[in-house]
Design a protein around this motif. Structure first.
Motif, PDB file in Angstrom:
ATOM      1  N   ALA A  26       0.833  -1.209   0.000  1.00  0.00           N
ATOM      2  CA  ALA A  26       0.000   0.000   0.000  1.00  0.00           C
ATOM      3  C   ALA A  26       0.868   1.260   0.000  1.00  0.00           C
ATOM      4  N   ILE A  27       1.970   1.247   0.746  1.00  0.00           N
ATOM      5  CA  ILE A  27       2.881   2.403   0.743  1.00  0.00           C
ATOM      6  C   ILE A  27       3.537   2.566  -0.630  1.00  0.00           C
ATOM      7  N   VAL A  28       3.928   1.448  -1.246  1.00  0.00           N
ATOM      8  CA  VAL A  28       4.497   1.509  -2.600  1.00  0.00           C
ATOM      9  C   VAL A  28       3.491   2.148  -3.558  1.00  0.00           C
ATOM     10  N   MET A  29       2.221   1.774  -3.427  1.00  0.00           N
ATOM     11  CA  MET A  29       1.177   2.367  -4.273  1.00  0.00           C
ATOM     12  C   MET A  29       0.979   3.853  -3.964  1.00  0.00           C
ATOM     13  N   LEU A  30       0.944   4.211  -2.681  1.00  0.00           N
ATOM     14  CA  LEU A  30       0.804   5.610  -2.287  1.00  0.00           C
ATOM     15  C   LEU A  30       1.920   6.448  -2.911  1.00  0.00           C
ATOM     16  N   LEU A  31       3.153   5.955  -2.828  1.00  0.00           N
ATOM     17  CA  LEU A  31       4.283   6.682  -3.409  1.00  0.00           C
ATOM     18  C   LEU A  31       4.188   6.759  -4.924  1.00  0.00           C
ATOM     19  N   ALA A  32       3.684   5.698  -5.555  1.00  0.00           N
ATOM     20  CA  ALA A  32       3.524   5.725  -7.013  1.00  0.00           C
ATOM     21  C   ALA A  32       2.545   6.810  -7.430  1.00  0.00           C
ATOM     22  N   VAL A  33       1.445   6.938  -6.710  1.00  0.00           N
ATOM     23  CA  VAL A  33       0.468   7.989  -7.018  1.00  0.00           C
ATOM     24  C   VAL A  33       1.105   9.363  -6.801  1.00  0.00           C
ATOM     25  N   ALA A  34       1.833   9.520  -5.690  1.00  0.00           N
ATOM     26  CA  ALA A  34       2.488  10.804  -5.406  1.00  0.00           C
ATOM     27  C   ALA A  34       3.532  11.128  -6.475  1.00  0.00           C
ATOM     28  N   PHE A  35       4.349  10.143  -6.851  1.00  0.00           N
ATOM     29  CA  PHE A  35       5.362  10.373  -7.882  1.00  0.00           C
ATOM     30  C   PHE A  35       4.709  10.691  -9.225  1.00  0.00           C
ATOM     31  N   TYR A  61       5.542   0.913 -13.626  1.00  0.00           N
ATOM     32  CA  TYR A  61       6.005  -0.367 -13.082  1.00  0.00           C
ATOM     33  C   TYR A  61       5.900  -0.399 -11.560  1.00  0.00           C
ATOM     34  N   GLN A  62       6.085   0.740 -10.915  1.00  0.00           N
ATOM     35  CA  GLN A  62       5.916   0.779  -9.462  1.00  0.00           C
ATOM     36  C   GLN A  62       4.469   0.475  -9.095  1.00  0.00           C
ATOM     37  N   GLY A  66       3.360  -2.685  -6.942  1.00  0.00           N
ATOM     38  CA  GLY A  66       2.717  -2.424  -5.649  1.00  0.00           C
ATOM     39  C   GLY A  66       1.463  -3.280  -5.522  1.00  0.00           C
ATOM     40  N   ILE A  67       0.696  -3.343  -6.606  1.00  0.00           N
ATOM     41  CA  ILE A  67      -0.490  -4.211  -6.623  1.00  0.00           C
ATOM     42  C   ILE A  67      -0.060  -5.678  -6.502  1.00  0.00           C
ATOM     43  N   ALA A  68       1.034  -6.039  -7.160  1.00  0.00           N
ATOM     44  CA  ALA A  68       1.530  -7.413  -7.067  1.00  0.00           C
ATOM     45  C   ALA A  68       1.886  -7.774  -5.631  1.00  0.00           C
ATOM     46  N   MET A  69       2.451  -6.828  -4.886  1.00  0.00           N
ATOM     47  CA  MET A  69       2.754  -7.089  -3.472  1.00  0.00           C
ATOM     48  C   MET A  69       1.474  -7.330  -2.682  1.00  0.00           C
ATOM     49  N   SER A 100      12.325   0.993 -10.836  1.00  0.00           N
ATOM     50  CA  SER A 100      11.711   2.323 -10.817  1.00  0.00           C
ATOM     51  C   SER A 100      12.677   3.361 -10.254  1.00  0.00           C
ATOM     52  N   GLY A 101      13.361   3.001  -9.181  1.00  0.00           N
ATOM     53  CA  GLY A 101      14.317   3.937  -8.582  1.00  0.00           C
ATOM     54  C   GLY A 101      15.390   4.372  -9.561  1.00  0.00           C
TER      55      GLY A 101
END
Length: 145
Positions: A26-35, A61-62, A66-69, A100-101
């Motif tokens: 969920a944090i990975v997804m939150l950061l993807a939306v923010a990025f 890809y992030q 994130g969904i895959a996690m 992604s990084g």
């Protein structure tokens, strides 16, 4: 300790791992939306069309991984404790960091040395998906299908 107690402890530990990886996803997804918002509203004007495309690929890809996690965490709750699912989630996270990084660094900072890092993230993604598939297929052989 009797077997019932061992099973309860195992289920409790699995629930903790499942929630931990769901939270990380969920944090990975939150950061993807923010990025993604940052790229669309701030970076687009500053880094150029080609670089923004690279940045957006990183965001894309992030999001997928994130969904895959989250999926790996949910399957862990459904299928039970599994090292394959645990490593699947870990590899998705490692892939996000490396793939992604590196694309974020290439596009925003022009760090060319990150170019060779990107494929390593791709390999981590592939490994995560392979482990998820193997765990799914393991369940079909146990069910006699």
């Amino acid at each position: 300790m009797d077997m019932k107690t061992v099973d309860i402890l195992r289920e409790g530990r699995n629930a903790i791992v499942q929630r931990k990886y769901a939270g990380i996803g969920a944090i990975v997804m939150l950061l993807a939306v923010a990025f993604g918002a940052f790229g669309a509203h701030i970076l687009k004007e500053r880094i150029g069309e080609s670089a923004i495309g690279t940045f957006e690929t990183g965001v894309h890809y992030q999001m997928i991984h994130g969904i895959a996690m989250l999926v790996a965490a949910l399957f862990s709750g459904k299928w039970g404790e599994s090292r394959r699912l645990l490593w699947s989630g870990r590899l998705f996270l490692i892939g996000v960091i490396l793939f992604s990084g590196s694309l974020y660094g290439l596009s925003t900072l022009d760090f060319r040395w990150l170019g060779p890092v990107t494929p390593l993230g791709g390999v981590a993604f592939l490994g995560g998906w392979l482990l998820l598939a193997l765990e799914a297929w393991k369940g079909t052989s146990r069910a006699g299908a």
